[in-house]
Motif scaffolding. Structure first.
Motif, mmCIF file in Angstrom:
data_model
loop_
_atom_site.group_PDB
_atom_site.id
_atom_site.type_symbol
_atom_site.label_atom_id
_atom_site.label_comp_id
_atom_site.label_asym_id
_atom_site.label_seq_id
_atom_site.Cartn_x
_atom_site.Cartn_y
_atom_site.Cartn_z
ATOM 1 N N ARG A 58 35.814 -46.903 44.042
ATOM 2 C CA ARG A 58 34.427 -46.538 44.350
ATOM 3 C C ARG A 58 34.321 -46.191 45.831
ATOM 4 N NH1 ARG A 58 34.065 -52.273 43.969
ATOM 5 N NH2 ARG A 58 33.145 -53.301 45.802
ATOM 6 N N GLN A 59 33.273 -45.454 46.153
ATOM 7 C CA GLN A 59 32.970 -45.143 47.544
ATOM 8 C C GLN A 59 31.771 -45.968 47.973
ATOM 9 O OE1 GLN A 59 32.686 -40.832 47.697
ATOM 10 N NE2 GLN A 59 34.917 -40.607 47.634
ATOM 11 N N LEU A 60 31.755 -46.345 49.233
ATOM 12 C CA LEU A 60 30.722 -47.254 49.716
ATOM 13 C C LEU A 60 30.467 -47.022 51.192
ATOM 14 C CD1 LEU A 60 32.301 -50.758 50.346
ATOM 15 C CD2 LEU A 60 33.661 -48.845 49.537
ATOM 16 N N SER A 61 29.378 -47.580 51.676
ATOM 17 C CA SER A 61 29.068 -47.599 53.100
ATOM 18 C C SER A 61 29.075 -49.046 53.562
ATOM 19 C CB SER A 61 27.701 -46.970 53.372
ATOM 20 O OG SER A 61 27.723 -45.591 53.107
ATOM 21 N N ILE A 62 29.693 -49.292 54.709
ATOM 22 C CA ILE A 62 29.784 -50.642 55.257
ATOM 23 C C ILE A 62 28.949 -50.683 56.524
ATOM 24 C CG2 ILE A 62 31.329 -52.452 56.089
ATOM 25 C CD1 ILE A 62 33.590 -51.056 54.549
ATOM 26 N N ALA A 63 27.976 -51.581 56.568
ATOM 27 C CA ALA A 63 27.072 -51.674 57.721
ATOM 28 C C ALA A 63 27.712 -52.498 58.830
ATOM 29 C CB ALA A 63 25.753 -52.304 57.297
ATOM 30 N N MET A 64 27.762 -51.913 60.044
ATOM 31 C CA MET A 64 28.228 -52.642 61.207
ATOM 32 C C MET A 64 27.076 -53.438 61.810
ATOM 33 S SD MET A 64 31.488 -51.855 61.451
ATOM 34 C CE MET A 64 31.391 -52.095 59.664
ATOM 35 N N ALA A 65 27.388 -54.331 62.717
ATOM 36 C CA ALA A 65 26.365 -55.214 63.296
ATOM 37 C C ALA A 65 25.263 -54.436 63.995
ATOM 38 C CB ALA A 65 27.025 -56.193 64.272
ATOM 39 N N ASP A 66 25.597 -53.257 64.541
ATOM 40 C CA ASP A 66 24.582 -52.477 65.258
ATOM 41 C C ASP A 66 23.863 -51.479 64.362
ATOM 42 O OD1 ASP A 66 26.544 -50.597 64.816
ATOM 43 O OD2 ASP A 66 26.729 -49.967 66.910
ATOM 44 N N GLY A 67 24.098 -51.559 63.052
ATOM 45 C CA GLY A 67 23.431 -50.662 62.111
ATOM 46 C C GLY A 67 24.212 -49.411 61.771
ATOM 47 N N THR A 68 25.315 -49.144 62.457
ATOM 48 C CA THR A 68 26.154 -47.991 62.130
ATOM 49 C C THR A 68 26.704 -48.146 60.720
ATOM 50 O OG1 THR A 68 26.768 -47.635 64.435
ATOM 51 C CG2 THR A 68 28.248 -46.731 62.770
ATOM 52 N N MET A 69 26.673 -47.069 59.953
ATOM 53 C CA MET A 69 27.166 -47.082 58.582
ATOM 54 C C MET A 69 28.529 -46.396 58.521
ATOM 55 S SD MET A 69 24.776 -48.776 57.217
ATOM 56 C CE MET A 69 25.298 -48.700 55.496
ATOM 57 N N ILE A 70 29.525 -47.142 58.084
ATOM 58 C CA ILE A 70 30.891 -46.641 58.002
ATOM 59 C C ILE A 70 31.168 -46.170 56.579
ATOM 60 C CG2 ILE A 70 33.329 -47.259 58.188
ATOM 61 C CD1 ILE A 70 31.910 -47.065 60.887
ATOM 62 N N ASP A 71 31.538 -44.909 56.455
ATOM 63 C CA ASP A 71 31.844 -44.304 55.160
ATOM 64 C C ASP A 71 33.245 -44.744 54.734
ATOM 65 O OD1 ASP A 71 31.412 -42.560 52.980
ATOM 66 O OD2 ASP A 71 32.593 -41.010 53.970
ATOM 67 N N ALA A 72 33.369 -45.251 53.497
ATOM 68 C CA ALA A 72 34.633 -45.844 53.077
ATOM 69 C C ALA A 72 34.866 -45.644 51.592
ATOM 70 C CB ALA A 72 34.637 -47.344 53.401
ATOM 71 N N SER A 73 36.086 -45.938 51.168
ATOM 72 C CA SER A 73 36.423 -45.959 49.745
ATOM 73 C C SER A 73 37.277 -47.182 49.473
ATOM 74 C CB SER A 73 37.161 -44.680 49.339
ATOM 75 O OG SER A 73 38.335 -44.512 50.093
ATOM 76 N N LEU A 74 37.169 -47.706 48.255
ATOM 77 C CA LEU A 74 37.829 -48.953 47.907
ATOM 78 C C LEU A 74 38.478 -48.828 46.535
ATOM 79 C CD1 LEU A 74 38.275 -52.035 48.528
ATOM 80 C CD2 LEU A 74 36.117 -52.428 47.300
ATOM 81 N N SER A 75 39.762 -49.183 46.484
ATOM 82 C CA SER A 75 40.487 -49.253 45.217
ATOM 83 C C SER A 75 40.928 -50.696 45.013
ATOM 84 C CB SER A 75 41.710 -48.324 45.235
ATOM 85 O OG SER A 75 42.507 -48.498 44.077
ATOM 86 N N LEU A 76 40.546 -51.279 43.854
ATOM 87 C CA LEU A 76 40.856 -52.683 43.566
ATOM 88 C C LEU A 76 41.620 -52.796 42.254
ATOM 89 C CD1 LEU A 76 37.443 -54.437 44.355
ATOM 90 C CD2 LEU A 76 39.583 -54.688 45.643
ATOM 91 N N PRO A 77 42.653 -53.649 42.228
ATOM 92 C CA PRO A 77 43.364 -53.872 40.961
ATOM 93 C C PRO A 77 42.422 -54.428 39.893
ATOM 94 C CG PRO A 77 44.614 -54.773 42.798
ATOM 95 C CD PRO A 77 43.263 -54.404 43.330
ATOM 96 N N ARG A 78 42.597 -53.972 38.659
ATOM 97 C CA ARG A 78 41.813 -54.495 37.542
ATOM 98 C C ARG A 78 42.490 -55.759 36.970
ATOM 99 N NH1 ARG A 78 38.053 -50.875 35.489
ATOM 100 N NH2 ARG A 78 38.339 -48.675 36.082
ATOM 101 N N ASN A 79 41.676 -56.592 36.394
ATOM 102 C CA ASN A 79 42.164 -57.687 35.554
ATOM 103 C C ASN A 79 43.128 -58.632 36.258
ATOM 104 O OD1 ASN A 79 40.714 -56.513 33.361
ATOM 105 N ND2 ASN A 79 42.444 -55.116 33.013
ATOM 106 N N LEU A 80 42.817 -58.982 37.504
ATOM 107 C CA LEU A 80 43.590 -60.043 38.146
ATOM 108 C C LEU A 80 43.310 -61.351 37.401
ATOM 109 C CD1 LEU A 80 43.041 -59.353 41.980
ATOM 110 C CD2 LEU A 80 45.130 -58.968 40.659
ATOM 111 N N ALA A 81 44.335 -62.167 37.222
ATOM 112 C CA ALA A 81 44.159 -63.459 36.554
ATOM 113 C C ALA A 81 43.354 -64.388 37.446
ATOM 114 C CB ALA A 81 45.530 -64.060 36.255
ATOM 115 N N PRO A 82 42.683 -65.374 36.865
ATOM 116 C CA PRO A 82 41.928 -66.325 37.695
ATOM 117 C C PRO A 82 42.823 -66.935 38.773
ATOM 118 C CG PRO A 82 41.408 -66.638 35.377
ATOM 119 C CD PRO A 82 42.539 -65.657 35.418
#
Length: 562
Positions: A58-82
């Motif tokens: 997914r793509q997302l925006s990450i807010a910095m402490a001063d309000g700047t929005m960092i454009d980003a993308s995130l790939s996460l493994p599916r189905n990790l065991a507990p």
């Protein structure tokens, strides 16, 4: 040629690569058969179908402490065991309009290796808000905030975080690792370690490369601090403010942090790098005491890793996967152990692959070639081992245009052609000897190799207060009068009285070059190269001399090709 010729975007994608990247992004965001099917024309459908099965993107925006929005993308493994966790790769973007999207084709490989990936565009770059600070303290603080966000994600192992970056992202990665104890391994391709040396070599501004970078940054998006530095560099005001600005952005100033923590660092560079200082990268590599690796390849900035960034195979990215696997415990690589020490290619053999334990065992001992006057009936000076030569003078007129000898006709693209086996051919026989002084060895009795650092000493007597010379070492074919460039460097003498002799000793860029039997080494010294901002004034001239006690020479790491 003008500076404008250098300022075209050297990193622009071809139409096909741009279309492929768009299709990859759509397939990652919507892994439907229709979207993934579009990738079949590039043979990528299976790759992204597998990614959709094992990871979510997914793509997302990450807010910095001063309000700047960092454009980003995130790939996460599916189905990790507990309770199961995975390593994560943080990827600050290279300098281009794509931002973090430049890394999209690498994501399936990381995902197959069990990694989470967070790629992001530094503030002011691509779709991120804020102003560009050029990997300054604000960007380093942003990286820490982004790591804070990353480790809050369920399944991320906070003890197994690595940083991978290309070019601008390489510097950001190295600086972030110096500041954040949670970053356990770093890979920087086309890295820099000393920003000042990259801007200002031997007293000479790298103006063409600097302007090309400013154009890519987009000056209107730069911070007020950076805008002030831009104007100072353009105006040749190299003061403490410029030095501090560069120093704050130089990984070499964080050696103690790297060494205290023994941070594993892999860096790559190129023999004909025109953006960042190669000697500085080598010096920093030598000063690191932790696990380290250095790869030096044929070509220019960003050339060698480009296929890997596009999802294909390249030495830099393959080494990066192995490096992270070894230090973070993933399986993105081919299972081979990473390369420690020095790995190199020699010009112009793209298939060459030499490996040495360290730079000291890699670099050849230097042979001293003394510069002498021309023999009777010859127009060029001689360059030979043996006895120093003194008392000669060769005068060159200050030029306002390039001679045939130039660092590179085009930034980046000339090196890319070199990697493809098409090095630029210089017609050195046609150079106006009134504008350049040339020294040539006798034809080589056998094939030889240049491998390591070079150093030139010569005495200048300029008619003007300041003077710039540019030295080029060429591989000359006497049968054709043409040559290929081996290495180069500028040198500027400032604040001297007109007519005062000044002896300068300065390094040329390191080189790894194989010369054929019968070819000649050829040293060319002229006064103008559009790549650099020279200090010369026309009309005037510069005398090159070899006084007693300070005889002129060129030290070359040279040996017979075994």
């Amino acid at each position: 040629m003008s500076v404008d010729d250098y300022s075209e975007n050297p990193f622009a994608l071809s139409a096909d690569d741009a279309a492929k990247l768009d299709a990859i992004e759509q397939a990652l965001l919507d892994p439907s058969p229709r979207r993934i099917g579009r990738l079949d024309q590039w043979g990528l459908a299976d790759t992204y179908e597998v990614h959709a099965e094992i990871a979510e993107y997914r793509q997302l925006s990450i807010a910095m402490a001063d309000g700047t929005m960092i454009d980003a993308s995130l790939s996460l493994p599916r189905n990790l065991a507990p309770g199961q966790t995975c390593p994560a790769i943080l990827m600050p973007a290279p300098l281009n309009d794509l931002g973090h999207r430049a890394y999209l084709p690498m994501i399936p490989r990381w995902a197959l290796g069990g990694y989470a990936v967070l790629a992001y565009s530094q503030r002011g770059l691509a779709k991120s808000t804020g102003e560009i600070h050029v990997a300054g303290p604000q960007d380093v603080a942003d990286a820490t905030e982004i790591v804070n966000s990353l480790i809050q994600i369920e399944g991320i192992d906070p003890e197994r975080i690595g940083c991978f970056g290309a070019s601008y992202g390489a510097g950001t990665s190295l600086l972030a690792a110096a500041n954040d104890l949670r970053i356990k391994a770093v890979v920087g391709t086309s890295a820099w370690t000393d920003l000042f040396a990259s801007l200002y070599e031997n007293g000479t501004r790298h103006l063409a490369a600097f302007e090309a970078l400013v154009k890519l940054f987009k000056e209107e998006r730069c911070s007020a601090e950076f805008k002030g530095i831009i104007q100072k560099i353009r105006g040749n005001i190299i003061d403490d403010e410029v030095r501090k600005f560069a120093g704050d952005r130089s990984p070499k100033n964080h050696l103690q942090a790297y060494n205290d923590r023994q941070v594993p660092i892999l860096m790559t560079t190129a023999w004909h790098e025109t953006i960042f200082s190669v000697p500085a990268v080598i010096d920093t590599f030598n000063d690191l005491t932790g696990p380290k690796s250095l790869l030096v390849q044929i070509g220019d900035h960003g050339n060698s890793e480009l296929p890997g960034l596009l999802g294909l195979v390249s030495k830099p990215t393959e080494m990066a996967y192995r490096w992270m696997d070894h230090h973070l415990g993933g399986t993105a690589g081919d299972g081979a152990q990473p390369q420690f020490g020095v790995r190199s290619e020699y010009m112009h053999n793209l298939l060459s692959d030499l490996r040495h334990e360290d730079w000291q065992s890699y670099a050849l001992p230097k042979k001293r070639f003394h510069l002498a006057d021309a023999a009777a009936g010859e127009r060029d000076g001689r360059m030979a081992e043996g006895t120093p030569h003194q008392g000669w003078t060769r005068s060159v007129k200050v030029a306002v245009h390039d001679t045939e000898a130039v660092v590179a006709p085009k930034l980046i693209q000339t090196g890319l052609a070199e990697r493809a086996g098409l090095p630029h051919v210089y017609k050195t026989a046609d150079i106006d000897r009134g504008l350049a002084a040339i020294w040539t060895t006798a034809p080589l009795p056998q094939a030889m190799r240049v491998q390591g650092e070079l150093e030139l000493r010569v005495t200048l007597t300029p008619q003007a207060p300041d003077a710039t010379i540019v030295a080029y070492l060429m591989d000359c074919d006497p049968a054709t009068g043409t040559a290929n460039i081996i290495t180069n460097a500028p040198c500027t003498v400032t604040n001297e009285e007109p007519g005062q002799a000044t002896t300068v000793t300065f390094p040329l860029q390191p080189a790894h070059y194989v010369l054929r039997k019968g070819h000649q080494l050829q040293l060319i010294i002229d006064t103008h190269d559009q790549f650099y901002a020279g200090a010369n004034r026309a009309p005037s001239s510069i005398d090159l001399t070899s006084p007693q006690g300070s005889e002129s020479y060129l030290d070359i790491p040279l040996s017979t090709l075994s």
